[in-house]
Design a protein around this motif. Structure first.
Motif, PDB file in Angstrom:
ATOM      1  N   TYR A 225       0.803   5.742  -0.406  1.00 58.93           N
ATOM      2  CA  TYR A 225      -0.045   6.871  -0.062  1.00 58.93           C
ATOM      3  C   TYR A 225       0.486   8.154  -0.701  1.00 58.93           C
ATOM      4  O   TYR A 225       1.682   8.300  -0.934  1.00 58.93           O
ATOM      5  CB  TYR A 225      -0.070   7.076   1.458  1.00 58.93           C
ATOM      6  CG  TYR A 225      -0.385   5.819   2.224  1.00 58.93           C
ATOM      7  CD1 TYR A 225      -1.703   5.470   2.506  1.00 58.93           C
ATOM      8  CD2 TYR A 225       0.625   4.970   2.650  1.00 58.93           C
ATOM      9  CE1 TYR A 225      -1.990   4.308   3.206  1.00 58.93           C
ATOM     10  CE2 TYR A 225       0.344   3.801   3.351  1.00 58.93           C
ATOM     11  CZ  TYR A 225      -0.964   3.478   3.626  1.00 58.93           C
ATOM     12  OH  TYR A 225      -1.249   2.331   4.312  1.00 58.93           O
TER      13      TYR A 225
ATOM     14  N   ALA B  55       0.322  11.305   6.298  1.00 60.83           N
ATOM     15  CA  ALA B  55      -0.634  10.787   7.281  1.00 60.83           C
ATOM     16  C   ALA B  55      -1.229   9.459   6.828  1.00 60.83           C
ATOM     17  O   ALA B  55      -1.997   8.837   7.559  1.00 60.83           O
ATOM     18  CB  ALA B  55      -1.747  11.808   7.527  1.00 60.83           C
ATOM     19  N   CYS B  56      -0.868   9.029   5.615  1.00 65.90           N
ATOM     20  CA  CYS B  56      -1.314   7.747   5.052  1.00 65.90           C
ATOM     21  C   CYS B  56      -2.839   7.670   4.923  1.00 65.90           C
ATOM     22  O   CYS B  56      -3.449   6.634   5.195  1.00 65.90           O
ATOM     23  CB  CYS B  56      -0.761   6.579   5.869  1.00 65.90           C
ATOM     24  SG  CYS B  56       1.042   6.552   5.918  1.00 65.90           S
ATOM     25  N   GLN B  57      -3.437   8.770   4.496  1.00 63.90           N
ATOM     26  CA  GLN B  57      -4.881   8.821   4.267  1.00 63.90           C
ATOM     27  C   GLN B  57      -5.232   8.675   2.795  1.00 63.90           C
ATOM     28  O   GLN B  57      -6.313   8.209   2.462  1.00 63.90           O
ATOM     29  CB  GLN B  57      -5.443  10.156   4.795  1.00 63.90           C
ATOM     30  CG  GLN B  57      -5.204  10.372   6.273  1.00 63.90           C
ATOM     31  CD  GLN B  57      -5.888   9.338   7.132  1.00 63.90           C
ATOM     32  OE1 GLN B  57      -7.087   9.088   6.988  1.00 63.90           O
ATOM     33  NE2 GLN B  57      -5.140   8.716   8.026  1.00 63.90           N
ATOM     34  N   GLU B  58      -4.322   9.099   1.901  1.00 62.86           N
ATOM     35  CA  GLU B  58      -4.584   9.096   0.463  1.00 62.86           C
ATOM     36  C   GLU B  58      -4.067   7.798  -0.157  1.00 62.86           C
ATOM     37  O   GLU B  58      -3.044   7.757  -0.838  1.00 62.86           O
ATOM     38  CB  GLU B  58      -3.940  10.316  -0.187  1.00 62.86           C
ATOM     39  CG  GLU B  58      -4.480  11.621   0.359  1.00 62.86           C
ATOM     40  CD  GLU B  58      -3.726  12.844  -0.121  1.00 62.86           C
ATOM     41  OE1 GLU B  58      -2.809  12.725  -0.965  1.00 62.86           O
ATOM     42  OE2 GLU B  58      -4.043  13.940   0.365  1.00 62.86           O
ATOM     43  N   ILE B  59      -4.798   6.725   0.084  1.00 63.95           N
ATOM     44  CA  ILE B  59      -4.393   5.378  -0.313  1.00 63.95           C
ATOM     45  C   ILE B  59      -4.329   5.259  -1.831  1.00 63.95           C
ATOM     46  O   ILE B  59      -5.237   5.693  -2.549  1.00 63.95           O
ATOM     47  CB  ILE B  59      -5.363   4.336   0.272  1.00 63.95           C
ATOM     48  CG1 ILE B  59      -5.314   4.376   1.800  1.00 63.95           C
ATOM     49  CG2 ILE B  59      -5.045   2.937  -0.242  1.00 63.95           C
ATOM     50  CD1 ILE B  59      -6.372   3.545   2.482  1.00 63.95           C
TER      51      ILE B  59
ATOM     52  N   ASP C 213       0.209  11.028   0.925  1.00 63.08           N
ATOM     53  CA  ASP C 213       0.404  11.971   2.026  1.00 63.08           C
ATOM     54  C   ASP C 213       1.074  11.262   3.198  1.00 63.08           C
ATOM     55  O   ASP C 213       0.950  10.049   3.352  1.00 63.08           O
ATOM     56  CB  ASP C 213      -0.934  12.556   2.473  1.00 63.08           C
ATOM     57  CG  ASP C 213      -1.834  11.517   3.124  1.00 63.08           C
ATOM     58  OD1 ASP C 213      -2.012  10.418   2.540  1.00 63.08           O
ATOM     59  OD2 ASP C 213      -2.332  11.787   4.232  1.00 63.08           O
TER      60      ASP C 213
ATOM     61  N   THR D  49       0.843  -1.188   0.000  1.00 66.54           N
ATOM     62  CA  THR D  49       0.000   0.000   0.000  1.00 66.54           C
ATOM     63  C   THR D  49       0.882   1.243   0.000  1.00 66.54           C
ATOM     64  O   THR D  49       1.826   1.336   0.777  1.00 66.54           O
ATOM     65  CB  THR D  49      -0.926   0.012   1.235  1.00 66.54           C
ATOM     66  OG1 THR D  49      -1.696  -1.196   1.245  1.00 66.54           O
ATOM     67  CG2 THR D  49      -1.857   1.207   1.214  1.00 66.54           C
TER      68      THR D  49
END
Length: 128
Positions: free
Chosen positions: A85, A89-93, A87, A83
């Motif tokens: 990202y 913050a690892c929100q935009e997978i 960003d 996976t």
């Protein structure tokens, strides 16, 4: 002599596996062991010296790569089912970022087996 970074220690539960993971993504080799360290040396001769440790906080490591190296590394990440990202913050997978401030710099984040946040990014254009 100008000050340069020579190496940094990267804590890992399994140094060989973690070093190999990063080397595979970046298209590098794992160097022969140095004492109890498992090093991966970058093009600028800075080494990441993986060392066995069971308890640690994850760190962030960023690697500047060419446009072609970025595409190859991202393909290896995707092919490996890792996976990534767009960003920190690892929100935009599944995304990458394109920086407006550095005229087209691209980047992506991914986690290594020990939870360290790795980032690949291109140099970008003028002003970067």
């Amino acid at each position: 002599m100008p000050v340069e970074l020579n190496h940094t220690i990267v804590p890992a539960r399994d140094p060989q596996a973690s070093a190999q993971f990063l080397a595979d993504i970046l298209g590098l080799s794992v160097d022969p062991p140095v004492a109890h360290f498992t090093p991966v040396t970058l093009a600028n001769q800075v080494s990441l010296d993986y060392d066995q440790l069971d308890d640690f906080e994850p760190h962030h490591y960023a690697f500047i790569v060419s446009e072609q190296e970025f595409d190859a590394a991202l393909a290896r990440i995707q092919h490996g089912g890792i996976t990534h990202y767009g960003d920190p913050a690892c929100q935009e997978i599944g995304q990458i970022y394109r920086s407006k401030h550095t005229m087209g710099r691209r980047g992506a984040y991914f986690r290594d087996p020990d939870g360290h946040l790795m980032e690949i990014l291109t140099p970008g254009g003028a002003g970067s």
